[in-house]
Design an enzyme around this catalytic site. Structure first.
Site, PDB file in Angstrom:
ATOM      1  CD  GLU A  90      -1.552   2.454   1.841  1.00 54.33           C
ATOM      2  OE1 GLU A  90      -2.340   3.397   1.799  1.00 54.33           O
ATOM      3  OE2 GLU A  90      -0.409   2.576   2.343  1.00 54.33           O
ATOM      4  CD  GLU A  91       2.539   3.102   4.064  1.00 52.21           C
ATOM      5  OE1 GLU A  91       2.484   4.148   3.391  1.00 52.21           O
ATOM      6  OE2 GLU A  91       2.092   3.008   5.227  1.00 52.21           O
TER       7      GLU A  91
HETATM    8 ZN   LIG Z   1      -1.511   3.023   5.855  1.00 54.21          ZN
END
Ligand SMILES: [Zn+2]
Ligand SMILES: *[C@@H]1O[C@H](CO)[C@@H](O)[C@H](O)[C@H]1NC(C)=O
Ligand SMILES: *[C@@H]1O[C@H](CO)[C@@H](O)[C@H](O)[C@H]1NC(C)=O
Ligand SMILES: *[C@@H]1O[C@H](CO)[C@@H](O)[C@H](O)[C@H]1NC(C)=O
Ligand SMILES: *[C@@H]1O[C@H](CO)[C@@H](O)[C@H](O)[C@H]1NC(C)=O
Ligand SMILES: *[C@@H]1O[C@H](CO)[C@@H](O)[C@H](O)[C@H]1NC(C)=O
Ligand SMILES: *[C@@H]1O[C@H](CO)[C@@H](O)[C@H](O)[C@H]1NC(C)=O
Ligand SMILES: *[C@@H]1O[C@H](CO)[C@@H](O)[C@H](O)[C@H]1NC(C)=O
Ligand SMILES: *[C@@H]1O[C@H](CO)[C@@H](O)[C@H](O)[C@H]1NC(C)=O
Ligand SMILES: *[C@@H]1O[C@H](CO)[C@@H](O)[C@H](O)[C@H]1NC(C)=O
Ligand SMILES: *[C@@H]1O[C@H](CO)[C@@H](O)[C@H](O)[C@H]1NC(C)=O
Ligand SMILES: *[C@@H]1O[C@H](CO)[C@@H](O)[C@H](O)[C@H]1NC(C)=O
Ligand SMILES: *[C@@H]1O[C@H](CO)[C@@H](O)[C@H](O)[C@H]1NC(C)=O
Length: 513
Positions: free
Chosen positions: A316-317
């Site tokens: 996600e990052e």
């Molecule tokens: Zn997050």
């Protein structure tokens, strides 16, 4: 006491509950599991278990030299297998799978030295571009014509030297690649607006125009000075000495779907398993990971009506890569079976707010597909019932629900805050300290177990339980899926490494041009 199947069958024929009868109708065999309801599932969620799970994630991070759970790291790998093992230990309640995908990611990057004319330019006037290759070069600066967006802008004199290029018109990656193609050994790109240099990215390699060269972003002031000096005949020599760690990483989403329940009317929910490099990521998003995992464990004690899919997203990052990969590889017929997606990214911020994604667009003017407003209302009712205040947070797609929205799946979720400072108004609503970040350890080394607000953690984890129990039991009153919802016709390009969080920050995403 635990009933055996046989005793359960007898009990069922004698005095079956409505839920049991329904189960028998649906599956043809009885179960000793009670039918899920929100009261029961919420009661199963305890702060002790939430903290134990968080401690486990912290231990995974701290077991390695990196002390983080960045994708590709041992701490992240351990997180993935622990989630998988935990879900597989629940007596076959879930179908658990690992979904592998590859991504080129920058794990670290630093400027060892940047010198111009033998001196270090003022602090804050230069930065490293993300995805710059490593290198240690010293050569004269050579001015590139126009904006450096065309191979013809690079004079022969660039070869063997460091290209000095203006920002503007095309992306930084093209400039660095064209410089490389012209034989430059490095690139210095100066801002075309006053102020500090731009925090930018070249974008993940490879690209067709050429290989990137070590690339530095500088302020407009600095650039103008060098162009003038070179213009009047001065030989301006620069040193670019940078080290970056960029790898093609294999990573995994963990996907778990209940084997029971209506598979045509599924609830999906998710959280991300990876941290940034700076720290263990226990609030971001260990809290969401442990929150949904505890709910998944508790749910396995019950009989459900609707199937539930838990998504533990990787990367996600790095730009919502795992959830994007999942959605992009989900056939339309499968996507149509998902009635709603719920996202939980940071639910235990130390100076927290109780924020709900603004699914109806009433606060931020960005609304989601039909159903998103109902999800927002659901969580509003939850907080009201719990005697807590709530607020809205922008529904801008900057966390793992973004890809679900893109294909028309109604979405929602909760968020307790990142780097934004708490306002006076928020302090009145939620307590805590105005003028202080909602999470001072956001994307920092101190985002460990001590960073968690236990009150927020328990409140929000029980909200997850409430929503899962409610929708796993019934979609009554929830809008039917509109599967003809306009989809984005083009698949979005892979987003590149971000120094800022994708979710909701008011900070601009890392610039590409
Ligand atoms: Zn997050
Ligand atoms: C939930 O289930 C329990 C146990 O079966 C029952 O006592 C309770 O009344 C139920 N609550 C609701 C709200 O249905
Ligand atoms: C990831 O973790 C699993 C389970 O602990 C282990 O078998 C595997 O070797 C690990 N892989 C890497 C690359 O560390
Ligand atoms: C389990 O999940 C995987 C991945 O989603 C899927 O390919 C497989 O068909 C499922 N198996 C069963 C028995 O549902
Ligand atoms: C510039 O930054 C370096 C490293 O952070 C520091 O050692 C140095 O004192 C700073 N110089 C100035 C003039 O601020
Ligand atoms: C880069 O090169 C210079 C000059 O040769 C050298 O002093 C410096 O140590 C090198 N940097 C690294 C990181 O090796
Ligand atoms: C690059 O410049 C050449 C020569 O001026 C021109 O023919 C060409 O169209 C330009 N290419 C692009 C992509 O702008
Ligand atoms: C050339 O420009 C530099 C930087 O502006 C200045 O320091 C230098 O005196 C100039 N030299 C000449 C010959 O004009
Ligand atoms: C500029 O300086 C570098 C070393 O600093 C030298 O190698 C190069 O020949 C010089 N170029 C000109 C045109 O004087
Ligand atoms: C990363 O590795 C995978 C597996 O070897 C490969 O399919 C993919 O093309 C690689 N990606 C890049 C950008 O090299
Ligand atoms: C909710 O906010 C009001 C201010 O609008 C405040 O007076 C009240 O104490 C808050 N309630 C809780 C439970 O914090
Ligand atoms: C967690 O972070 C705090 C603040 O940086 C630090 O004092 C503490 O030692 C860390 N915990 C562990 C177990 O390292
Ligand atoms: C479904 O979505 C499409 C596209 O947004 C819209 O034109 C249509 O009216 C919607 N249908 C219903 C029943 O809401």
């Amino acid at each position: 006491m635990k009933y055996s199947i046989a005793i359960g069958a007898l009990a069922a024929t004698a005095s079956a509950t409505a839920g049991m009868k329904k189960h028998i109708r649906q599956y043809g065999y009885p179960t000793t599991k009670p039918v899920v309801n929100a009261t029961l599932l919420k009661a199963d969620i305890t702060i002790e278990n939430l903290l134990a799970g968080s401690k486990q994630l912290e231990d995974f991070a701290y077991a390695s030299e990196e002390r983080n759970r960045l994708i590709g790291s041992p701490g992240h790998n351990d997180t993935i297998y622990w989630i998988k093992d935990t879900l597989e230990s629940l007596d076959g309640y879930y179908n658990v799978s690992l979904q592998e995908f590859f991504t080129v990611a920058q794990l670290s990057g630093q400027i060892n030295s940047f010198l111009v004319g033998g001196a270090v330019p003022p602090n804050g006037s230069f930065l490293l571009f993300d995805y710059s290759p490593s290198g240690n070069v010293t050569a004269p600066l050579a001015v590139v014509s126009n904006l450096g967006c065309n191979a013809t802008d690079y004079p022969a004199g660039v070869s063997g030297n460091i290209a000095l290029i203006s920002r503007g018109s095309c992306d930084f990656g093209l400039k660095s690649a064209l410089a490389g193609a012209a034989g430059a050994v490095g690139a210095v790109i100066y801002n075309n607006a006053a102020g500090p240099p731009l925090q930018g990215t070249l974008g993940a390699p490879p690209r067709p125009e050429g290989d990137y060269v070590p690339s530095i972003s500088i302020s407009q002031n600095l650039g103008a000075g060098y162009v003038a000096a070179i213009g009047n005949g001065t030989n301006v020599t620069a040193t670019i000495d940078v080290t970056t760690d960029i790898r093609n990483i294999s990573t995994y989403n963990v996907i778990a779907t209940t084997n029971s329940g209506d598979q045509l009317n599924k609830l999906a929910l998710g959280a991300h398993t990876d941290s940034v490099a700076a720290g263990p990521g226990i609030n971001d998003d260990g809290s969401g990971t442990v929150g949904i995992l505890e709910v998944a464990k508790a749910l396995s004690k019950y009989t459900i009506t609707n199937a539930v899919t838990f998504g533990f997203w990787a990367a996600e990052e790095e730009g919502l890569l795992g959830s994007t990969y999942y959605v992009e590889n989900l056939p339309a017929a499968e996507a149509a079976k998902i009635r709603a997606y719920l996202n939980f990214d940071m639910i235990a911020s130390p100076n927290y707010i109780n924020a709900i994604y603004d699914g109806d667009g009433s606060s931020f003017n960005l609304s989601g597909p039909a159903g998103s407003a109902e999800i927002e209302t659901f969580f509003e009712d939850y907080f009201t019932g719990a005697g807590a205040n709530f607020t809205a947070t922008a529904f801008d797609g900057r966390s793992d629900y973004g890809p679900f929205l893109d294909v028309g799946i109604p979405s929602g979720g909760l968020f307790t805050g990142a780097e934004e400072l708490k306002t006076e108004e928020e302090a009145l609503l939620f307590g805590g300290t105005a003028g202080v970040a909602l999470d001072q350890c956001y994307h920092a080394a101190c985002d460990n177990v001590t960073n968690l607000n236990v009150e927020a953690f328990e409140l929000h984890a029980k909200a997850i339980a409430d929503s899962v129990a409610t929708y796993a039991l019934s979609w009554d009153g929830f809008p039917a899926r509109n599967t003809t919802t306009a989809k984005r016709s083009v698949v979005k390009p892979r987003r590149t490494v971000q120094n800022t969080h994708r979710r909701k920050s008011k900070r601009a995403p890392l610039a590409k041009k």
